[in-house]
Design an enzyme around this catalytic site. Structure first.
Site, mmCIF file in Angstrom:
data_model
loop_
_atom_site.group_PDB
_atom_site.id
_atom_site.type_symbol
_atom_site.label_atom_id
_atom_site.label_comp_id
_atom_site.label_asym_id
_atom_site.label_seq_id
_atom_site.Cartn_x
_atom_site.Cartn_y
_atom_site.Cartn_z
ATOM 1 N N GLU A 40 73.539 37.835 -61.534
ATOM 2 C CA GLU A 40 73.846 39.113 -62.164
ATOM 3 C C GLU A 40 73.844 40.209 -61.100
ATOM 4 O O GLU A 40 72.925 41.016 -61.003
ATOM 5 C CB GLU A 40 72.837 39.434 -63.275
ATOM 6 C CG GLU A 40 73.320 40.592 -64.146
ATOM 7 C CD GLU A 40 72.306 41.035 -65.182
ATOM 8 O OE1 GLU A 40 72.726 41.408 -66.283
ATOM 9 O OE2 GLU A 40 71.091 41.013 -64.881
ATOM 10 N N GLU A 44 63.308 40.816 -71.267
ATOM 11 C CA GLU A 44 63.473 41.050 -69.835
ATOM 12 C C GLU A 44 62.948 42.431 -69.453
ATOM 13 O O GLU A 44 63.479 43.445 -69.919
ATOM 14 C CB GLU A 44 64.954 40.958 -69.445
ATOM 15 C CG GLU A 44 65.216 41.263 -67.982
ATOM 16 C CD GLU A 44 66.703 41.374 -67.663
ATOM 17 O OE1 GLU A 44 67.047 41.291 -66.472
ATOM 18 O OE2 GLU A 44 67.512 41.566 -68.602
#
Length: 257
Positions: free
Chosen positions: A238, A141
């Site tokens: 998130e 990521e």
């Protein structure tokens, strides 16, 4: 319709960690993710998942010494032995929870440093090989360097190119829309370009990293775009709620299980 996973490291923090599974299910989620589960026994987490009929979408591999500022160790050549051990630490959690995706964090390192770049490639190959027999994808990521200064993987093109060069079937991209918008913008076109290598998506408002219900991004459009692109994976929520988690779930109401 996207399948959303509540991030239990940031959402439902009004509750003790294990009770957040119950709260997420009661709010309508049928999947969850979290960052680091290692303070709890795998069986305790698995029990909460089973009790609530929840799917574990994702969790992070051990990041090194988080309290000391480490944000992963995969691009740290001197930490390779620790990285290898971290895979063995994480595997029981993946097996107990049924998670099919784990996030390998690169860490703080100069991406132009040849040794760091080689260490990261080596770590990716070793981790992907380790988890492949279990049907588990390893995800990388890109993180924006405003929130995480000095992070090695601070560029979506670099992540795309690494995945393309390594050609490892279970190495995928974790596409956090919040980070992409801060780093590059042009989120929709990047989703279209990178969809073949995306293994997981995450969301939050920009710039505040709150509920995905305003500020810079038009999330209803992006959710529809994921459907148009045929994305069948999870979308991790998130974000940091502005207040009590339930008070900020208006964005989720149309999608609740």
């Amino acid at each position: 319709m996207p399948r959303f996973a509540a991030n239990l490291s940031l959402m439902f923090t009004e509750h003790a960690f294990l009770d957040r599974f119950d709260a997420a299910r009661a709010a309508g989620f049928d999947a969850v993710e979290f960052q680091f589960p290692y303070e709890f026994e795998p069986a305790a987490i698995a029990e909460r998942l089973q009790r609530n009929h929840l799917t574990q979408a994702l969790f992070n591999l051990p990041p090194g010494d988080w309290a000391a500022g480490e944000k992963g160790i995969a691009a740290r050549p001197e930490k390779f032995a620790e990285l290898q051990q971290s895979l063995h630490t994480a595997l029981p959690y993946a097996l107990a929870t049924g998670a099919k995706r784990v996030h390998l964090m690169a860490g703080i390192a100069d991406r132009h440093d040849g040794e760091a770049a080689l260490a990261f490639r080596r770590s990716l190959a070793v981790a992907a090989h380790f988890f492949a027999p279990h049907g588990i994808d390893v995800l990388i990521e890109p993180l924006n360097t405003r929130d995480v200064p000095g992070y090695f993987l601070g560029d979506f093109a670099l992540a795309r190119d690494l995945i393309g060069e390594l050609q490892i079937p279970n190495l995928k991209l974790q596409f956090d829309i919040y980070h992409c918008q801060i780093l590059h913008g042009d989120v929709t076109m990047r989703l279209r370009e990178m969809m073949p290598i995306i293994g997981h998506i995450q969301i939050a408002s920009v710039p505040s990293r709150n509920e995905p219900d305003g500020e810079e991004l038009n999330y209803p459009f992006l959710f529809d775009e994921l459907d148009r692109l045929g994305y069948a994976g999870f979308v991790g929520a998130e974000y940091r709620p502005r207040g009590p988690t339930l008070d900020g779930l208006g964005w989720f109401a149309p999608y609740a299980a």
